[in-house]
Structure formats: structure tokens, C-alpha cells
Write a protein that holds these residues in place. Structure first.
Motif, PDB file in Angstrom:
ATOM      1  N   ALA A 110       7.548  16.947   2.718  1.00  0.00           N
ATOM      2  CA  ALA A 110       5.968  17.211   2.362  1.00  0.00           C
ATOM      3  C   ALA A 110       5.250  15.974   3.190  1.00  0.00           C
ATOM      4  O   ALA A 110       5.566  14.915   3.221  1.00  0.00           O
ATOM      5  N   ARG A 158       1.538  16.547   2.987  1.00  0.00           N
ATOM      6  CA  ARG A 158       0.204  16.466   2.380  1.00  0.00           C
ATOM      7  C   ARG A 158       0.344  17.433   1.099  1.00  0.00           C
ATOM      8  O   ARG A 158       0.864  18.353   1.222  1.00  0.00           O
ATOM      9  N   CYS A 159      -0.498  16.788   0.176  1.00  0.00           N
ATOM     10  CA  CYS A 159      -0.876  17.805  -1.053  1.00  0.00           C
ATOM     11  C   CYS A 159      -2.344  17.691  -1.469  1.00  0.00           C
ATOM     12  O   CYS A 159      -2.911  16.906  -1.363  1.00  0.00           O
ATOM     13  N   ILE A 171      -1.894  24.900  -5.896  1.00  0.00           N
ATOM     14  CA  ILE A 171      -1.281  23.661  -5.191  1.00  0.00           C
ATOM     15  C   ILE A 171      -1.185  23.981  -3.674  1.00  0.00           C
ATOM     16  O   ILE A 171      -0.507  24.895  -3.341  1.00  0.00           O
ATOM     17  N   LEU A 190       0.483  22.761  -0.190  1.00  0.00           N
ATOM     18  CA  LEU A 190       1.371  22.007   0.281  1.00  0.00           C
ATOM     19  C   LEU A 190       1.505  22.031   1.874  1.00  0.00           C
ATOM     20  O   LEU A 190       1.817  23.148   2.376  1.00  0.00           O
ATOM     21  N   TYR A 221       3.915  20.736   4.854  1.00  0.00           N
ATOM     22  CA  TYR A 221       5.283  20.357   4.892  1.00  0.00           C
ATOM     23  C   TYR A 221       5.657  20.537   6.250  1.00  0.00           C
ATOM     24  O   TYR A 221       5.304  21.362   7.051  1.00  0.00           O
ATOM     25  N   LEU A 273       9.009  21.419  -3.275  1.00  0.00           N
ATOM     26  CA  LEU A 273       8.274  20.276  -4.003  1.00  0.00           C
ATOM     27  C   LEU A 273       9.337  19.152  -4.122  1.00  0.00           C
ATOM     28  O   LEU A 273       9.113  18.257  -5.026  1.00  0.00           O
ATOM     29  N   VAL A 277       7.956  15.823  -3.259  1.00  0.00           N
ATOM     30  CA  VAL A 277       6.682  15.499  -4.205  1.00  0.00           C
ATOM     31  C   VAL A 277       7.186  14.739  -5.408  1.00  0.00           C
ATOM     32  O   VAL A 277       7.921  15.599  -6.065  1.00  0.00           O
ATOM     33  N   GLN A 336       2.727  12.646  -8.671  1.00  0.00           N
ATOM     34  CA  GLN A 336       1.521  13.234  -7.936  1.00  0.00           C
ATOM     35  C   GLN A 336       1.215  14.711  -8.116  1.00  0.00           C
ATOM     36  O   GLN A 336       0.044  15.067  -8.180  1.00  0.00           O
ATOM     37  N   LEU A 337       2.096  15.514  -8.686  1.00  0.00           N
ATOM     38  CA  LEU A 337       1.928  16.783  -8.955  1.00  0.00           C
ATOM     39  C   LEU A 337       1.076  16.828 -10.369  1.00  0.00           C
ATOM     40  O   LEU A 337       0.264  17.580 -10.487  1.00  0.00           O
TER      41      LEU A 337
END
Length: 162
Positions: free
Chosen positions: A5, A7-8, A17, A19, A21, A62, A65, A69-70
Motif C-alpha cells: 500500500a 496511499r489511502c 476507501i 487505495l 498500491y 489491505l 494497511v 488507519q482504516l
């Protein structure tokens, strides 16, 4: 499939969401939009984040991640559903200084979140017996010329009041 990953982020309409990656096999940067379903302004963000992280279709993406953060991304989505702007939601996350806030005034959900953050920080800084710089009986001398804070308990009181 090995995924890293990069950036989110969140997308408000529809709630998703985002992502960014890198696919390690091909070296390409890709974008994945993960819809957040059955989520309302009254939803529990920690449970929703955990459900999303362990979802069959998204768990591979994910994996790198963190759950925290989620959870933060879900909090931003929930704030938007409650009518807060993105700037207000981010400012509320930034100004929550753990040293200045009164934990007695928090809701049970928020208190559990703060305790989990403190436990995570404790485990990260904890020294284990297997660590190379572990010292069993560590003694620290504090300087005498240091400034001492005074407290109302330190004041002389007579025992006659009791």
C-alpha cells in the motif's frame, strides 16, 4: 499476489476507501476503490474497519494497511455523514492532544480507542528479555539540582484537623 500500500484515502459519494498500491510482481502502481457498504452515521468505525480488513475480496490489498488507519478513514466518512466538512473532521483528529484531554469525559467507544492506542505505544516501546539492550535491574539517578514541581500535598499541614 504481493501488494504494498502506498496511499489511502476516502471518497464521499459513494462512500469508499481509495487505495493506491504497488503490485510487486509487475512493479506497477494501481488504484483500487473499495466501497464501504452498510455504513451510516451511527456505525461503529472500529468494527467496520475490522470487517473491511478481513473481507475476502479486499484482505490481500489491505494487508499492509494498519487497522488504526482504516479506522481513521471510517471516522472521516462517519463525520461526513453527520454533516461535518473534511477540514473540520481532520482538525478534530489533529487537535485531540492526548496530554491535554480529560479521559473521564470521553464516550466508552472513544475511551476504548484511546486505551488501544496507549497499549500499542506501550508494546512498541517495551523492552523484552530477548532484546539486546535489555537491562534487568536498571537504576537511574535523578539530578538534585533539577527543578521540583510543588504540589498541594507537599505543603505543611497540621494533623490537628484530623
Amino acid at each position: 499476489m504481493s501488494v504494498i500500500a502506498k496511499r489511502c484515502g476516502v471518497k464521499f459519494i459513494p462512500p469508499s476507501i481509495i487505495l493506491i498500491y504497488e503490485d510487486k510482481n509487475t512493479g506497477k502502481i494501481r488504484k483500487r476503490v473499495i466501497p464501504v457498504r452498510n455504513f451510516s452515521q451511527y456505525s461503529d468505525c472500529s468494527r467496520a474497519a475490522e470487517r473491511l480488513k478481513h473481507h475476502v475480496r479486499h484482505s490481500v490489498y489491505l494487508e499492509s494497511v494498519s487497522l488504526a488507519q482504516l479506522e481513521r478513514l471510517h471516522l472521516i466518512l462517519r463525520d461526513h455523514l453527520q454533516g461535518l466538512s473534511l477540514e473540520d473532521s481532520l482538525a478534530a483528529r489533529r487537535r485531540s492532544d492526548p496530554d491535554d484531554e480529560d479521559l473521564n469525559k470521553l464516550s466508552d467507544e472513544e475511551l476504548d480507542r484511546r486505551k488501544a492506542q496507549m497499549d500499542e505505544l506501550f508494546e512498541r516501546n517495551r523492552k523484552h528479555k530477548e532484546d539486546p539492550d535489555f537491562v534487568y535491574d536498571l537504576e537511574v539517578e535523578f539530578p538534585e539540582n533539577g527543578v521540583r514541581e510543588t504540589c498541594s500535598w507537599d505543603e505543611e499541614q497540621s494533623d490537628e484537623e484530623f
